[in-house]
Scaffold this active site. Structure first.
Site, PDB file in Angstrom:
ATOM      1  N   GLU A 124       0.828  -1.228   0.000  1.00  0.00           N
ATOM      2  CA  GLU A 124       0.000   0.000   0.000  1.00  0.00           C
ATOM      3  C   GLU A 124       0.854   1.266   0.000  1.00  0.00           C
ATOM      4  OE1 GLU A 124      -2.870  -0.453   3.200  1.00  0.00           O
ATOM      5  OE2 GLU A 124      -3.843  -2.156   2.217  1.00  0.00           O
ATOM      6  N   GLU A 277      -6.089  -8.333  -0.206  1.00  0.00           N
ATOM      7  CA  GLU A 277      -6.707  -8.498   1.112  1.00  0.00           C
ATOM      8  C   GLU A 277      -8.192  -8.233   0.979  1.00  0.00           C
ATOM      9  OE1 GLU A 277      -5.160  -5.557   3.808  1.00  0.00           O
ATOM     10  OE2 GLU A 277      -3.193  -6.495   3.961  1.00  0.00           O
TER      11      GLU A 277
END
Ligand SMILES: *[C@@H]1O[C@H](CO)[C@@H](O)[C@H](O)[C@H]1NC(C)=O
Ligand SMILES: *[C@@H]1O[C@H](CO)[C@@H](O)[C@H](O)[C@H]1NC(C)=O
Ligand SMILES: *[C@@H]1O[C@H](CO)[C@@H](O)[C@H](O)[C@H]1NC(C)=O
Ligand SMILES: *[C@@H]1O[C@H](CO)[C@@H](O)[C@H](O)[C@H]1NC(C)=O
Ligand SMILES: *[C@@H]1O[C@H](CO)[C@@H](O)[C@H](O)[C@H]1NC(C)=O
Ligand SMILES: *[C@@H]1O[C@H](CO)[C@@H](O)[C@H](O)[C@H]1NC(C)=O
Length: 361
Positions: A124, A277
């Site tokens: 991220e 995720e």
């Protein structure tokens, strides 16, 4: 008896889905799980790998490339995703030798007996661009990916896809899905990333949480999102995108397709998606409980491992490799309580709630 029958069915299912995967010439649709270990009460790596086997997990994603864990996965029928840490990115981007070294240490030392299939560079990295160092990492991401790719290619390895998982906070708009677009401040990084992913037929990894979108819709008191819609519960709730006419029956598809349309706006129409995720918390804020978590994750497994493959309204039939977050609750993570309660397993290895990873069809 029951258990034997279940195992037999699971095996049947597995061989069926592998066949599909082979015939399509692409990746399998077996469900993956994130194995994070930011906890001081978790089972040992050896026990954890055994638990993964017992859960019939098809893939595991690591937030590092831990030597012991990769050793333990050797010879196992589990595909592995490994991660280059954010603070290693700039060094690798600047120096081919460091890229070579990383690949030798973390890939070649284990491959092919450990089935490494995804190499994720960073975690991220577009989500926290607040300091000059963060900005540098964002700029160095694709150069680092290219250096690692160059080492992998020089070794003649063809079955490891390289990518980077990004969070949905990269989006300016996600609704309607056809209106999806990236935030202006990340667009300068997206172009090179998409060029790389498209050119290597790799995946755009998205960390995508319908729970958070649903939760925020309650908090902000906007047009609150229906809980069933967020939980992937098939009901009669649906939304028709006014521009495309595509019909959405769950929030996950909407969120994924908003990324598809954001990519298309930059000229990339067929970069494949993967879910780095997703999950649902079993404790914490509103909507976070075991019933909802079990509902979401079981529906997710059913949807993502269905045969034939379902995909999304904008990408019908596409295989979307999916990693559930997470294997365990991690008691050393920061943030609100919800952040620490996404695990499928208790510290003693027993399930928090029942999820049938193989219950695809
Ligand atoms: C995995 O399953 C086997 C067979 O049911 C069992 O004996 C073993 O204890 C399980 N492993 C763990 C770590 O729970
Ligand atoms: C699409 O997103 C833009 C902002 O990027 C917004 O101004 C516009 O209202 C949205 N369109 C629709 C149909 O919601
Ligand atoms: C994406 O890759 C394909 C080849 O696989 C190529 O034809 C196409 O031009 C590429 N798209 C862009 C926007 O570069
Ligand atoms: C949320 O909306 C409801 C009805 O639409 C209203 O009664 C309530 O006061 C709102 N709550 C907040 C915090 O704005
Ligand atoms: C959706 O289902 C609910 C109850 O399950 C029912 O009351 C409602 O009429 C249904 N709506 C539509 C559009 O079918
Ligand atoms: C999981 O599979 C078992 C055995 O087939 C079954 O008894 C159970 O109901 C399933 N659980 C869920 C949540 O689907």
């Amino acid at each position: 008896m029951e258990k034997q029958k279940f195992t037999k069915m699971a095996l049947l299912f597995l061989s069926f889905s592998s066949l599909i995967a082979i015939s399509r010439g692409i990746v399998s649709n077996r469900i993956g799980i994130n194995y994070g270990h930011l906890g001081n009460n978790l089972p040992s790596p050896a026990r954890s790998i055994e638990l993964l086997g017992n859960m019939s997990v098809g893939r595991v994603k690591l937030y590092d490339a831990d030597h012991d864990i990769l050793n333990l996965l050797s010879g196992k029928d589990i595909e592995v995703a490994i991660t280059v840490a954010n603070d290693e990115i700039s060094g690798i981007a600047a120096n081919q030798h460091l890229a070579d070294q990383w690949v030798y240490e973390h890939v070649l030392a284990h491959y092919p007996s450990t089935r490494i299939r995804f190499l994720l560079v960073g975690h991220e990295v577009f989500s926290s661009i607040s300091t000059p160092a963060d900005l540098q990492i964002a700029r160095d991401l694709v150069p680092a990916i290219r250096r690692i790719k160059s080492t992998i290619k020089a070794q003649g390895i063809r079955n490891i896809k390289i990518g980077t998982p990004l969070a949905m906070d990269m989006m300016e708009t996600t609704f309607p899905p056809s209106n999806g677009s990236f935030k202006p401040e990340v667009r300068e990084f997206m172009g090179p990333l998409l060029r790389y992913l498209n050119g290597t037929k790799s995946f755009f990894f998205v960390d995508v949480y319908p729970y958070i979108t649903w939760f925020e819709s309650q908090v902000w008191n906007q047009t609150a999102i229906n809980l069933d819609f967020a939980l992937l519960r098939s009901g009669n709730e649906s939304y028709t995108d006014p521009k495309t006419g595509l019909v959405y029956t769950n929030l996950l598809d909407q969120m994924l397709d908003s990324v598809v349309y954001a990519m298309a706006k930059l000229g990339y129409n067929d970069v494949m998606l993967a879910i780095g995720e997703t999950g649902w918390p079993h404790e914490g804020e509103s909507g976070a409980n075991r019933e909802n978590a079990a509902e979401y994750n079981n529906n997710l497994v059913r949807k993502m491992s269905a045969v034939p493959t379902i995909g999304t309204p904008a990408r019908p039939g596409e295989v979307i490799p999916t990693f559930i977050f997470s294997m365990y609750d991690e008691n050393q993570k920061y943030g609100p309580a919800t952040e620490r309660h996404w695990g499928l397993l208790n510290p003693d290895g027993s399930p928090v709630y029942e999820v049938n990873i193989t219950s695809g069809v």
